[in-house]
Design a protein around this motif. Structure first.
Motif, PDB file in Angstrom:
ATOM      1  N   PHE A  95      -2.124  -0.351 -12.614  1.00 32.35           N
ATOM      2  CA  PHE A  95      -1.038   0.613 -12.409  1.00 32.35           C
ATOM      3  C   PHE A  95      -0.237   0.883 -13.684  1.00 32.35           C
ATOM      4  N   SER A 133       3.167   5.505  -6.025  1.00 30.35           N
ATOM      5  CA  SER A 133       2.956   5.447  -7.475  1.00 30.35           C
ATOM      6  C   SER A 133       2.141   6.641  -7.968  1.00 30.35           C
ATOM      7  N   LEU A 193       0.823  -1.211   0.000  1.00 36.01           N
ATOM      8  CA  LEU A 193       0.000   0.000   0.000  1.00 36.01           C
ATOM      9  C   LEU A 193       0.856   1.260   0.000  1.00 36.01           C
ATOM     10  N   VAL A 243       1.914   1.709  -3.486  1.00 40.74           N
ATOM     11  CA  VAL A 243       0.759   2.192  -4.257  1.00 40.74           C
ATOM     12  C   VAL A 243       0.623   3.705  -4.084  1.00 40.74           C
ATOM     13  N   TRP A 244       0.748   4.159  -2.846  1.00 43.56           N
ATOM     14  CA  TRP A 244       0.663   5.595  -2.563  1.00 43.56           C
ATOM     15  C   TRP A 244       1.762   6.359  -3.299  1.00 43.56           C
ATOM     16  N   GLY A 271       6.801  -5.052  -3.618  1.00 46.56           N
ATOM     17  CA  GLY A 271       5.348  -5.019  -3.765  1.00 46.56           C
ATOM     18  C   GLY A 271       4.768  -6.393  -4.036  1.00 46.56           C
ATOM     19  N   VAL A 303      -3.860  -6.156 -10.977  1.00 52.22           N
ATOM     20  CA  VAL A 303      -3.122  -5.047 -10.365  1.00 52.22           C
ATOM     21  C   VAL A 303      -2.156  -4.438 -11.371  1.00 52.22           C
TER      22      VAL A 303
END
Length: 230
Positions: free
Chosen positions: A121, A36, A30, A33-34, A200, A117
């Motif tokens: 992204f 990214s 996570l 992800v933030w 990740g 996923v």
């Protein structure tokens, strides 16, 4: 060793504990992800710095070794292994429930979730370094890292629960855990992934594996299975 094993099973074999663990294990994923959403920021810089350290160590023999290792995490190999091992559990171990669990855990977790996923992204693969193998698709999270930790992690779980002594567990641990690590390293070395892709993949893969084990444990409790029937 048996006391330690019983303690682990009693504490972490509980569905609630495994669901909590799955949530905790998603934290690194996570966080990435933030990052990214900010074009990876300082993580992107660290990726290149750390990646360059691996790329500078490239040697012919080392390259051959890492290509071999990375194939053990390829989709075709993981898929074939999953089918054959699931059939083995069903045919020779006479445990249809466990065979289905293993097959679904790997195929859904390592296959379906990873691809969804990646598509979301759409992180491009590294362009600042030569790729030593041909690899299409997107970069984050690493399918090899995620797939290996689910496939071989689930295998290790099955070996632990089926073993009556510490020797098979030790042998499996010193074989599978380093293999999972080397598969992740191989992806960075070969230039097809950033280090953050590997982290990740491991994070999300461990979370899915923990969640799946928790669901399996909960299903056994709901069905009232006895210890000998599991």
């Amino acid at each position: 060793m048996e006391e330690a094993k019983d303690y682990i099973v009693s504490k972490f074999g509980k569905p609630k504990n495994l669901f909590i663990l799955a949530t905790v294990l998603t934290i690194p994923f996570l966080f990435l992800v933030w990052m990214s959403f900010y074009d990876w920021g300082f993580i992107g810089l660290l990726d290149e710095v750390i990646g360059n350290e691996f790329h500078e160590e490239r040697r012919a023999l080392l390259t051959w070794g890492f290509i071999f290792v990375t194939r053990l995490g390829d989709g075709w190999f993981v898929g074939l292994f999953t089918i054959l091992f699931s059939l083995y559990i069903w045919r020779f171990r006479k445990n249809t429930r466990l065979a289905v669990w293993y097959f679904l855990t790997v195929s859904v977790g390592a296959g379906g979730v990873n691809q969804l996923v990646k598509i979301f992204f759409r992180r491009p693969r590294p362009t600042h370094v030569e790729h030593l193998i041909v690899q299409g698709g997107y970069s984050f999270p690493s399918g090899h890292a995620m797939g290996s930790i689910i496939t071989y992690g689930a295998l290790l779980f099955l070996i632990i629960r089926a073993s009556k002594s510490w020797k098979p567990v030790l042998a499996a641990s010193v074989t599978l855990i380093p293999l999972i690590g080397l598969i992740g390293i191989s992806r960075v070395y070969l230039g097809v992934h950033y280090p953050s892709d590997i982290i990740g993949g491991y994070s999300l893969g461990l979370a899915i594996l923990s969640l799946s084990i928790g669901l399996y444990s909960a299903s056994l409790r709901n069905k009232g299975y006895k210890k000998g029937e599991r």
